[in-house]
Enzyme design. Sequence first.
Site, mmCIF file in Angstrom:
data_model
loop_
_atom_site.group_PDB
_atom_site.id
_atom_site.type_symbol
_atom_site.label_atom_id
_atom_site.label_comp_id
_atom_site.label_asym_id
_atom_site.label_seq_id
_atom_site.Cartn_x
_atom_site.Cartn_y
_atom_site.Cartn_z
ATOM 1 N N ARG A 1 4.481 12.373 11.399
ATOM 2 C CA ARG A 1 2.520 13.042 10.773
ATOM 3 C C ARG A 1 2.299 13.260 12.373
ATOM 4 N NH1 ARG A 1 -0.434 7.894 10.332
ATOM 5 N NH2 ARG A 1 -1.326 8.115 12.321
ATOM 6 N N HIS B 1 -3.613 9.990 11.096
ATOM 7 C CA HIS B 1 -3.640 8.793 9.003
ATOM 8 C C HIS B 1 -4.556 10.245 7.845
ATOM 9 C CE1 HIS B 1 -3.605 6.529 6.162
ATOM 10 N NE2 HIS B 1 -4.548 6.494 5.978
ATOM 11 N N TYR C 1 -3.105 4.348 18.884
ATOM 12 C CA TYR C 1 -2.196 2.863 18.508
ATOM 13 C C TYR C 1 -0.716 3.736 18.724
ATOM 14 C CZ TYR C 1 -2.550 5.140 14.363
ATOM 15 O OH TYR C 1 -2.942 6.287 13.132
HETATM 16 C C1 LIG Z 1 -3.117 -0.608 -2.167
HETATM 17 C C2 LIG Z 1 -3.728 -0.473 -1.400
HETATM 18 N N1 LIG Z 1 -3.361 -0.611 0.010
HETATM 19 C C3 LIG Z 1 -4.002 -0.269 1.035
HETATM 20 C C4 LIG Z 1 -4.202 1.179 0.905
HETATM 21 C C5 LIG Z 1 -4.997 1.399 2.326
HETATM 22 N N2 LIG Z 1 -4.455 2.417 2.687
HETATM 23 C C6 LIG Z 1 -4.357 3.973 2.287
HETATM 24 S S1 LIG Z 1 -3.098 5.101 3.316
HETATM 25 C C7 LIG Z 1 -2.535 3.453 3.630
HETATM 26 C C8 LIG Z 1 -1.254 3.874 4.356
HETATM 27 C C9 LIG Z 1 0.146 4.226 3.463
HETATM 28 O O1 LIG Z 1 0.889 4.391 3.820
HETATM 29 P P1 LIG Z 1 1.786 5.703 3.713
HETATM 30 O O2 LIG Z 1 3.065 4.682 2.305
HETATM 31 O O3 LIG Z 1 3.335 5.935 4.648
HETATM 32 O O4 LIG Z 1 1.402 6.921 3.485
HETATM 33 P P2 LIG Z 1 0.579 8.060 4.603
HETATM 34 O O5 LIG Z 1 -1.012 7.794 5.048
HETATM 35 O O6 LIG Z 1 1.197 7.624 5.909
HETATM 36 O O7 LIG Z 1 0.877 9.205 3.608
HETATM 37 C C10 LIG Z 1 -3.256 2.371 3.473
HETATM 38 C C11 LIG Z 1 -2.771 0.700 4.259
HETATM 39 C C12 LIG Z 1 -4.890 1.998 -0.438
HETATM 40 N N3 LIG Z 1 -5.324 3.048 -0.169
HETATM 41 N N4 LIG Z 1 -4.287 1.022 -0.919
#
Ligand SMILES: Cc1ncc(C[n+]2csc(CCOP(=O)(O)OP(=O)(O)O)c2C)c(N)n1
Length: 354
Positions: free
Chosen positions: A256, A260, A269
């Site tokens: 990435r 985010h 971080y």
């Molecule tokens: C069930 C849930 N918990 C928490 C969140 C908040 N949240 C949004 S994206 C994320 C991290 C996701 O990481 P990853 O699966 O690695 O996907 P990336 O964003 O890196 O593409 C979180 C914790 C959410 N959207 N849904």
Amino acid sequence: MTTVAEFAIESTQLLDPNGQVVGPLPDFARDPAELIALYRAMVLTRTFDTKAIALQRTGRLGTYASSLGQEAVAVGVAAAMQRQDVLLPSFREHGAQLWRGVTLKELFLYWGGDERGNDFAGPRQDFPNCVPVGSHAPHAVGVALAFRLRRERHAAVCLFGDGATSKGDVAEAFNMAGVWKVPAIFVINNNGWAISVPRAQQTAAATLAQKAIAAGIPGEQVDGNDVIAVRMVAERALARARRGDGPSLIEVVTYRLCDHTTADDASRYRDDAEVSRHWSAEPIARLRSYLVGLGAWTKDKEEALLQECSRAVEDAAGVYLATAPLPPAAMFEHVYANAPADLIEQQEALSCSM
Ligand SMILES: Cc1ncc(C[n+]2csc(CCOP(=O)(O)OP(=O)(O)O)c2C)c(N)n1
Ligand SMILES: [Mg+2]
């Protein structure tokens, strides 16, 4: 003592970060036109991304999740799919949606908070973005089960992040996909981070691909900055699914390069040096180097493509900005056929306050 399982995780790379061929190329890669189509799709995705961030920064779009550096994941996977397959994206797969025929205008509408952005004129069977992490993985199993029951040779393709692999929904989806042997392809966009949680703190497993093994389904890794490799591996998994040989898990290893979302500041971080290091492996420059080496790409073609993408994105942004927003009451539509009492109450409260 009985050995019940032994496994190795295959990892595929065909182009190295300098665009040099390091593995046997698949047939489609012999045709420069095919490669240029992949290149164009990645450039269009990045152009959309840049504009979306600019609109958000100037208060004209909602929170936005960039796919900078991960364009090859979405484009490579979508290019492997057939039209009647079903895409179940998370929220970083604009490249896949565009390839499948979702329009730039629809994407802008969606990220602008307008549900009409999910009413795709093109791939109507595809699912909208899934913002709850990993909750669409069981839906993918359901879609795939429907294909199997109807004896249709299509597949459900579900993308989610490295962080999602820690979710129960995802583990349950792998499990039932294995039991029912359904045509589902799970693609992990392993971009190294789940917001501020690095991959090393996500799981003690050596790879994410091996999470497939316990579910009795094949799992492998692919270089996620190598769009040719991503497409080839996804095509192989889709061919298996169509033959009736069941689900697959593909861990697409990328990085990435962006925050985010626009609501995040990753410099709080994450080390800048780590990000800089990964720029040298990014997917667009890699394919461009290969195409230039082939003699299939020139400075003039590059300039023309950048202009074409920029014009398409600017035109769509203009249409989006000129679209009158839906009235607030629209948020109650299309959710329930028969709304529950508490929602009706809220709907009435809203209409009284207007
Ligand atoms: C069930 C849930 N918990 C928490 C969140 C908040 N949240 C949004 S994206 C994320 C991290 C996701 O990481 P990853 O699966 O690695 O996907 P990336 O964003 O890196 O593409 C979180 C914790 C959410 N959207 N849904
Ligand atoms: Mg991630």
